[in-house]
Write an enzyme that holds these catalytic residues in place. Sequence first.
Site, mmCIF file in Angstrom:
data_model
loop_
_atom_site.group_PDB
_atom_site.id
_atom_site.type_symbol
_atom_site.label_atom_id
_atom_site.label_comp_id
_atom_site.label_asym_id
_atom_site.label_seq_id
_atom_site.Cartn_x
_atom_site.Cartn_y
_atom_site.Cartn_z
ATOM 1 N NE ARG A 163 -63.365 -39.680 80.086
ATOM 2 C CZ ARG A 163 -64.602 -39.618 79.640
ATOM 3 N NH1 ARG A 163 -65.578 -39.920 80.411
ATOM 4 N NH2 ARG A 163 -64.869 -39.265 78.408
ATOM 5 C CB THR A 164 -58.370 -34.849 80.998
ATOM 6 O OG1 THR A 164 -58.275 -36.190 80.557
ATOM 7 C CG2 THR A 164 -57.045 -34.426 81.579
ATOM 8 C CE LYS A 211 -58.229 -12.140 69.138
ATOM 9 N NZ LYS A 211 -58.081 -11.217 70.287
HETATM 10 C C1 NCD Z 1 -57.686 -40.232 76.655
HETATM 11 C C2 NCD Z 1 -56.906 -39.174 75.932
HETATM 12 O O1 NCD Z 1 -57.370 -38.026 75.831
HETATM 13 O O2 NCD Z 1 -55.842 -39.500 75.478
HETATM 14 N N1 NCD Z 1 -58.795 -39.750 77.357
HETATM 15 C C3 NCD Z 1 -58.630 -39.257 78.613
HETATM 16 O O3 NCD Z 1 -57.860 -38.366 78.858
HETATM 17 N N2 NCD Z 1 -59.314 -39.868 79.592
HETATM 18 C C4 NCD Z 1 -58.034 -41.372 75.818
HETATM 19 C C5 NCD Z 1 -58.792 -41.129 74.560
HETATM 20 O O4 NCD Z 1 -59.131 -40.002 74.215
HETATM 21 O O5 NCD Z 1 -59.031 -42.118 73.878
#
Ligand code: NCD
Length: 319
Positions: free
Chosen positions: A56-57, A85
């Site tokens: 997602r991010t 490295k």
């Molecule tokens: C979250 C994260 O990476 O902290 N996910 C995200 O960015 N949408 C939540 C998760 O990984 O549980």
Amino acid sequence: MADLAGRSLVEPGDFSIEEMEDLFGLAERIETEKGFLRESCRGRVLATLFFEPSTRTRLSFEAAMLRLGGSCLGFAEPGSSSASKGESLADTVRTVACYADAIVMRNPKEGAALLASRYADVPVINAGDGGHHHPTQTLTDLLTIKRLRGKTEGKLQDSFRGLTVGFCGDLKFGRTVHSLAKALSRYPGVRLVFVSPAELKAPEYLTDGILQKAGIAFTETENLEEVMGSLDVLYMTRVQRERFFNEEDYIRLKDSYILNKEKMENAGKDMIILHPLPRVNEIAEELDADPRAAYFKQARYGMFVRMALLASVLGEVKC
Ligand code: NCD
């Protein structure tokens, strides 16, 4: 009107609530006004440095930059960068800052984004540093709560007054919880309910430190059913397997809470269910069709608010 040009975002407190509000306003215009900001970042380059997995991010940032007319480069696995490295993070970001106009970074080490922001001479956006912070997920979460349950009139500080927000799952390691609870502590009149097994309780620096100091009312319980009826927002989270020291503990705790139709019977008809995603088992798929399930809407708001953020820190728009 805020000018966020050149600013980094390491934790939610880096932006004032007025600045966040300006970003929400931009995100709303992006959603509703066709073509708004569409080519604003043409010729600009975003680097996405992901030392930890993400769907997602990273994709949301890349989609945001592409929709603004800009370009992206980067890596999605640390194994494919010079960190493997032995290069220091400071050197990596100073190098990448020669190629890109802004850096989005996820790193398993807490504090990594702060360090990167000190070395890079371009804006650094923290996309998650260990169990610590995840400020753009917080922007996403606040925008979603505001749009679906917030007050649209009156003082900004009162946007969430009277709302009870429940956090359920892994409150110890979940950085999205830490960031969102900290951000909500700036809004008087919010109530927080933490639901977790004893071993995965929210850290004391957050409860006894930040929340208590800010005068925010909160309760802690292990029993979700008991508090369900009192919640306006239920923020479900996954148990963070990658932060456990041993697999046995993870297996024992991973299914502590599974939200399903039966558990939702006591929930209010306007309560919204949020989840930063990825979901593992915490929300039964049977709930996806429930109008209160807002987690995919939340993911979409996330892209709009990241577009607003990128255009702003790149100096292509004033909020
Ligand atoms: C979250 C994260 O990476 O902290 N996910 C995200 O960015 N949408 C939540 C998760 O990984 O549980």
